[in-house]
Design a protein around this motif. Sequence first.
Motif: not given
Length: 471
Positions: A387-393
């Motif tokens: 998911a792109p909302g919280d992709p992680t670093p």
Amino acid sequence: MKRRAGALTLLLLLSGCTDGEREPAPAPSPTPAPSFGPGAAGAGDPYFPTYGNGGYDVGGYDLALRYDPAAGKLSGTATITATATQDLSRFNLDLARLTATTVIVDGAPATVATEGNELVVTPAAGIPKGRGFTAVVSYSGQPGQLENEILGAGGWLRDGKKGAIALGQPESASTWFPVNDHPSDKATFRLAMTVPDGVEVLSNGTPGNRDTVDGWTTWRWTEESPMASYLATVVIGQYRITTATHAGRPMVTAIPESLPANGPAARSLARTGEITDFLETRFGPYPFRANGGVVVDEEQIRYALETQSRPVYGNTFFATGENTSVVAHELAHQWFGDSVALTRWQDIWLNEGFATYAEWLWSEHNGDETAQTIFDRSYRAFDWTEAPGDPTPRRLFGDAVYQRGGMTVHALRKTLGDEAFFKLVKSWTTDHRDGNVTTAQFIEAAESTAGRDLDSFFEAWLNGETQPPKP
């Protein structure tokens, strides 16, 4: 004979005072002295807490630099104008691999210390909150790359003894000038770069006058619109430069002399104005005073970056022929990512989702696949657990940010209808021009345009781990 009490006498009697005994007015409360403290050694981004700095807001960078390609040495001064956002006892600047010899703050020498890639500056006197100040940093050294254990290297890349490139995301600027290296602190940018005669210099913004003295030429570039630091670039070497005017603004493109003058790279960049004109019909007025692009040898970089007003492309994109898709992508970033920049890196889908969707729009306009066809193919094949909302670093540049981001934009268009969708997009780029934004702000703008709640839509498309319903 009794005297009649006047209004003042009566007032004094009522207040318990007699003539000649007026009680003195209370002394005004003293203004508390500022409580000076150090600015934070990081902007506080949830993904990269140490990037950037706190305690001040930069207004502009003015760089006067000299680069010797043969020795690989950079030297000069950076004049930084800023405003304190707290009562500052000291502040940090990001500066990697280079040595600051002196720092002058408002005309007085400051104390300087180096802590890793942080330049810690203690002015001769504290700087009160809200006051503007100027710092002049003299520095030199052999610039190089910043190694990011997750995302790879970025920054100053030397090209043998011929030239150099400064480029990279999410950080790169600190490898060649002292900076508040986070996109939340945008600033104007001026560069005067002195190099040996016969060497070209490309950078952001509009070109200025060139001076030649004793075998060295100074190239000047000015970006008057506020710019996120990672979008600053300089390209030094042997280049064929084409300068024209398009839509009333300078259009500067360049390709290495090692590439064919009319090869696929040059032909692709030649369509920059045409593609910009098309994107204006979808996204609103082009936001900057200059345009163009620079291609560099694929041995140096194998990616493209939306450096403000003049994207940089690795030649790998043109190795098999003309490629206008990547040009459309990087030009779309001039609206989404450059003019309207991120407040925090977590929301990078706003940049890459719209730039990916611009590729789809351009494909349809150019007579190739339609946006719907590309969406359908991506929708069928995508791994929806990402998911792109919280992709992680670690997945900052992953498929979810780009492809699912682009699908989210198309799904929103289908949900709102074309008229409302493009009204939203144009008002978004206008209302937030030269600013910084978050996903929450975009959702609010979309809901205002739609006239209804869209939380379930955005939750499914940005954060869900299963395939959302097809709109």
